[in-house]
Design an enzyme around this catalytic site. Structure first.
Site, mmCIF file in Angstrom:
data_model
loop_
_atom_site.group_PDB
_atom_site.id
_atom_site.type_symbol
_atom_site.label_atom_id
_atom_site.label_comp_id
_atom_site.label_asym_id
_atom_site.label_seq_id
_atom_site.Cartn_x
_atom_site.Cartn_y
_atom_site.Cartn_z
ATOM 1 N N THR A 84 0.861 -1.177 0.000
ATOM 2 C CA THR A 84 0.000 0.000 0.000
ATOM 3 C C THR A 84 0.898 1.227 0.000
ATOM 4 O O THR A 84 0.991 1.960 0.982
ATOM 5 C CB THR A 84 -0.956 -0.071 1.204
ATOM 6 O OG1 THR A 84 -1.642 -1.330 1.137
ATOM 7 C CG2 THR A 84 -1.980 1.044 1.167
ATOM 8 N N HIS A 85 1.622 1.378 -1.091
ATOM 9 C CA HIS A 85 2.600 2.450 -1.234
ATOM 10 C C HIS A 85 2.314 3.220 -2.515
ATOM 11 O O HIS A 85 3.158 3.333 -3.380
ATOM 12 C CB HIS A 85 4.019 1.864 -1.290
ATOM 13 C CG HIS A 85 4.463 1.195 -0.023
ATOM 14 N ND1 HIS A 85 5.650 0.516 0.090
ATOM 15 C CD2 HIS A 85 3.884 1.104 1.206
ATOM 16 C CE1 HIS A 85 5.787 0.029 1.320
ATOM 17 N NE2 HIS A 85 4.721 0.362 2.019
ATOM 18 N N ASN A 86 1.104 3.717 -2.648
ATOM 19 C CA ASN A 86 0.722 4.475 -3.831
ATOM 20 C C ASN A 86 1.079 5.935 -3.597
ATOM 21 O O ASN A 86 0.769 6.486 -2.538
ATOM 22 C CB ASN A 86 -0.781 4.359 -4.064
ATOM 23 C CG ASN A 86 -1.277 2.930 -3.916
ATOM 24 O OD1 ASN A 86 -1.443 2.438 -2.810
ATOM 25 N ND2 ASN A 86 -1.487 2.259 -5.016
#
Lengths: 570, 257
Positions: free
Chosen positions: A499-501
């Protein structure tokens, strides 16, 4: 009908890490802050049942309800974008504390190279080194300027870590020593040292000992019982907004937390925001919350969507390269291998979300890129987060996916398996961006955000290079079998990666090419600060949270300054 | 060819000889272990449950399995078929119980009846289009409908291929049918057969290893086979341990009570 409420100094859209830090810093400075969080309230006592893999990890108890809102996705502009109907590649947080409640806790500073990536690349390799497809640019801030804010974040969250080479200088040691190493980590350390590499224990927000932070918040010691990523901590032993900045802000008396309050639009007039329109998600009532300053502090996607749906800033146009909102959307290159060890048996259930052996030898510009046709790199990790039984059924290549042999092998290797993977940098191009979807809407009738994204050739080359490293290390560690390398042909929305957008509301020194200045203040609307991963001009080879924490401290200073003198801070 | 009747049902801790004999003679076990033989009786459909000999003390269950009833399926034949399919995914073997003895069919039944069955937390607005695989689930069918259609197609395909219902096939034949589903070789209007297969595989593994709270993983036997200790409050004094630790598993029930 909309009820107009009394004006406040600052309103935050979302109360996770960035909203929480801003609430704490501003309320300590005497400003009145209202925090609007669309999800419910929660704290440590809500996590007594957290050891439930099905409920939390696979049914996404703490995540955003996609029936209300999601995003759409396509690889390129020729494809039809379709809604992300189920979770896969990444998980969207929801509720007080946001994704900070259920993060693993790995806490990396970005490399000095990152903040000046374009200048430093040209300086060392010449401009021709930069693929014309890439839209990398400097961040408008240097590592030295970021350093004090990183330190603030680490002290506040009680980060446990050791000094290490190949990272930027530190003005202060970590507040807590590194977490304990598992025997598997010792194998990684021995093998990589033998290879001439520099392993260390990754800094983590899972506290290695009980700790009182500078704001007077108490954090307990980590019990290494797993269940961090996708879970809240039942001991209060993880640095999270719920255990730190939110109680700090509430203690001042200047912060009002309103849960179940979903911001629909940022209201503005004559170039200035006047406040926000929000809805109580339980009663359906709508409110206008007027404010001197609007701090947009939700996740990357919602930061972008809210600006686009509110008509703030200039949307990015991939055809002309002009405009900024939605530009430089980035993700992460995550590749790796499973290693199977016939002659070892590990206690695989034991671990902690942020517990990992890591090395930076292949990250950033820590190695000479003259002979490589890609830029940047990534960190190489072996995580010890505590293997969960439903999700972890790795078997050697060639084993059937079900049936008798699958059963026997998945049982055998549960405690004889280690995974090595990377957080690889992912660099921006003109083709990867965010805008509004023309077809699909959320539950309130607002357009969903549309993601147009795929890996570039240089991402694939970087991925291949990093995958060679994970394979070599597993060989050196003595793995009996090693799984196939990761397929990087196309970004896959169905495979969990990270979850590294990031990106879409990027920071910089030039209003033509960035949306916010280095105080996270919008160039086009000086009383709107957009804080989060959305500000990253590219995605680096690290975990993403510490940098947005540092930027939130930077933005807090900016908002305090702005509240005194107004105007553009840059 | 594998003969299902020869499987060592005794290895299932909850199965006793008289019941095994009964299953054999009743014909329920043809082609696979009867789903209801998992724990305690299910044989009410034959009206003989009450007549079955009482279990010996060593085999007795601490309490009636009140969750061994159906929330979703209305037709026992569908439930039997589901059970046999899960047993092929995760079969009983020398390591321990398979899907049926672990209660997996009940787990899946309960999941289909609940919010996962109706995709409650997922985006369900149209229009629906088939995308590229990397765009993920785009079916207009909800999970429970995928199971309905898939189970129906299991029999249809078995009839076409072997001229018999799925439950009447031997293990190898059942595997052949499931492989055809996995490889999208079965035509089902409105549904890719692999989607059914993948949901079946996913929920079977969930039922084996989810906390027993949900109806599967009976007696934490899934965890025991995997040497997974379940719900433990602290490993702070064990994290550096170099020897493999045998830890008696605990479940959420222990946490809560």
């Amino acid at each position: 009908m909309v009820t107009k409420l009394p004006k406040t100094d600052v309103v935050t859209v979302g109360v996770g890490w960035t909203g929480g830090i801003i609430a704490a810093e501003l309320s300590k400075a005497g400003l009145k802050v209202v925090g609007l969080e669309r999800g419910g309230d929660r704290s440590t006592e809500n996590f007594a049942m957290k050891h439930d893999e099905l409920r939390y990890a696979l049914r996404y108890e703490l995540m955003q309800d996609l029936s209300r809102e999601t995003l759409t996705f396509r690889h390129n502009s020729k494809q039809r974008a379709l809604p992300m109907r189920q979770y896969g590649a990444f998980l969207l947080g929801n509720g007080v504390g946001g994704a900070g409640t259920h993060w693993n806790g790995m806490t990396d500073r970005y490399n000095p190279y990152d903040f000046e990536i374009r200048s430093k690349t040209i300086e060392k390799y010449g401009e021709s080194k930069i693929d014309p497809e890439l839209t990398i640019q400097d961040w408008g801030i240097t590592y030295d300027e970021m350093e004090p804010y990183y330190t603030k974040f680490e002290l506040m969250a009680g980060i446990s870590g050791d000094e290490t080479p190949l990272r930027g200088h530190r003005s202060e040691p970590f507040p807590n020593p590194a977490l304990k190493k598992t025997p598997a980590m010792d194998i990684f350390f021995d093998a990589t040292k033998e290879m001439g590499l520099d392993p260390f224990v990754i800094p983590a927000a899972n506290n290695s000992q009980a700790y009182d932070n500078p704001d007077g918040q108490h954090l307990a010691a980590c019990q290494y019982n797993g269940f961090c990523e996708r879970f809240g901590c039942e001991f209060g032993a993880k640095g999270s907004p719920n255990t730190t900045v939110i109680p700090t802000a509430l203690k001042t008396g200047n912060f009002e937390l309103r849960a179940n309050s979903e911001v629909l639009e940022i209201l503005h007039e004559g170039g200035k925001a006047t406040g926000v329109l929000y809805m109580d998600t339980r009663t359906g009532e709508r409110f206008e919350q007027p404010a001197e300053v609007v701090a947009v502090t939700s996740y990357t996607f919602n930061n972008n969507r809210l600006l686009l749906n509110s008509g703030l800033g200039t949307p990015y146009d991939p055809k002309t390269g002009r405009g900024t909102i939605g530009k430089n959307y980035c993700y992460q290159v995550i590749v790796g291998n499973d290693g199977f060890f016939d002659d070892e048996k590990f206690n695989s259930a034991i671990g902690s979300g942020g517990l990992a052996a890591v090395l930076d030898n292949f990250n950033a510009d820590n190695f000479d890129h003259s002979d490589y046709d890609f830029l940047h790199g990534g960190s190489v990790l072996m995580g010890q987060k505590g293997k969960r039984p439903i999700d972890e059924n790795q078997v050697p290549s060639g084993t059937p996916r079900w049936g008798k042999e699958f059963k026997a092998q998945s049982l055998k290797y549960y405690n004889r398996h280690l995974n090595l993977y990377t957080y690889g940098a992912q660099l921006p191009t003109v083709h990867n961006y965010l805008d509004l979807d023309p077809t699909y809407k959320d539950i309130n009738g607002y357009p969903l955000l549309r993601m147009t994204f795929d890996f570039t050739e240089s991402d694939r080359k970087r991925g291949k290079f990093l995958n060679q490293q994970t394979r070599k290390i597993l060989e050196a560690m003595g793995a009996t079998h090693i799984s196939d390398d990761t397929n990087m042909d196309h970004f896959d929305m169905t495979r969990y990666q990270a979850t590294h957008n990031t990106g879409g509301v990027i920071m910089g020194a030039d209003p033509e090419t960035s949306a916010v200045n280095n105080y996270l203040q919008m160039w086009e609307h000086d009383n709107v600060f957009v804080v989060g991963g959305s500000a990253y001009a590219h995605q680096s080879g690290y975990n993403a949270t510490a940098t947005l924490g540092a930027l939130a401290y930077r933005a807090s200073e900016g908002i305090i300054d702005y509240s005194k003198k107004g105007g553009s801070l840059a | 060819m594998e003969k299902k009747e020869d499987q060592k049902l005794e290895t299932t801790e909850t199965t006793n000889n008289s019941r095994r004999q009964f299953l054999k003679s009743s014909g329920i076990a043809v082609g696979g272990i009867a789903v209801g033989s998992a724990l305690g009786g299910i044989l009410g459909m034959y009206g003989k449950e009450e007549e079955a000999p009482a279990a010996t003390p060593a085999e007795s269950q601490p309490a009636q399995q009140h969750d061994h009833a159906l929330q979703y399926f209305t037709n026992r034949a569908d439930f039997e078929k589901l059970g046999q399919a899960t047993e092929r995914i995760f079969p009983e073997d020398e390591n321990g119980p398979g899907a049926i003895a672990l209660g997996v069919p009940y787990y899946i039944d309960h999941q289909l009846a609940g919010k996962w069955g109706i995709n409650a937390k997922e985006y369900r607005q149209g229009p629906f289009f088939e995308g590229v695989p990397e765009q993920g689930y785009q079916s207009q069918l909800k999970h429970h409908q995928v199971f309905d259609l898939g189970l129906e197609a299991l029999d249809k395909y078995s009839q076409e291929k072997f001229d018999a219902l799925f439950v009447a096939l031997d293990g190898e034949q059942q595997d052949e049918v499931l492989t055809a589903f996995e490889n999208d070789e079965v035509k089902i209007p409105g549904l890719r057969s692999s989607l059914f297969f993948e949901l079946l595989r996913k929920t079977t593994i969930e039922g084996v290893y989810a906390d027993p709270l949900y109806g599967g993983n009976k007696g934490m036997a899934g965890w025991k086979m995997k040497e997974y200790p379940g719900v433990q409050m602290s490993y702070a004094d064990k994290v550096e341990e170099t020897e493999f630790l045998k830890i008696e598993p605990k479940s959420l029930h222990d946490t809560h009570n």
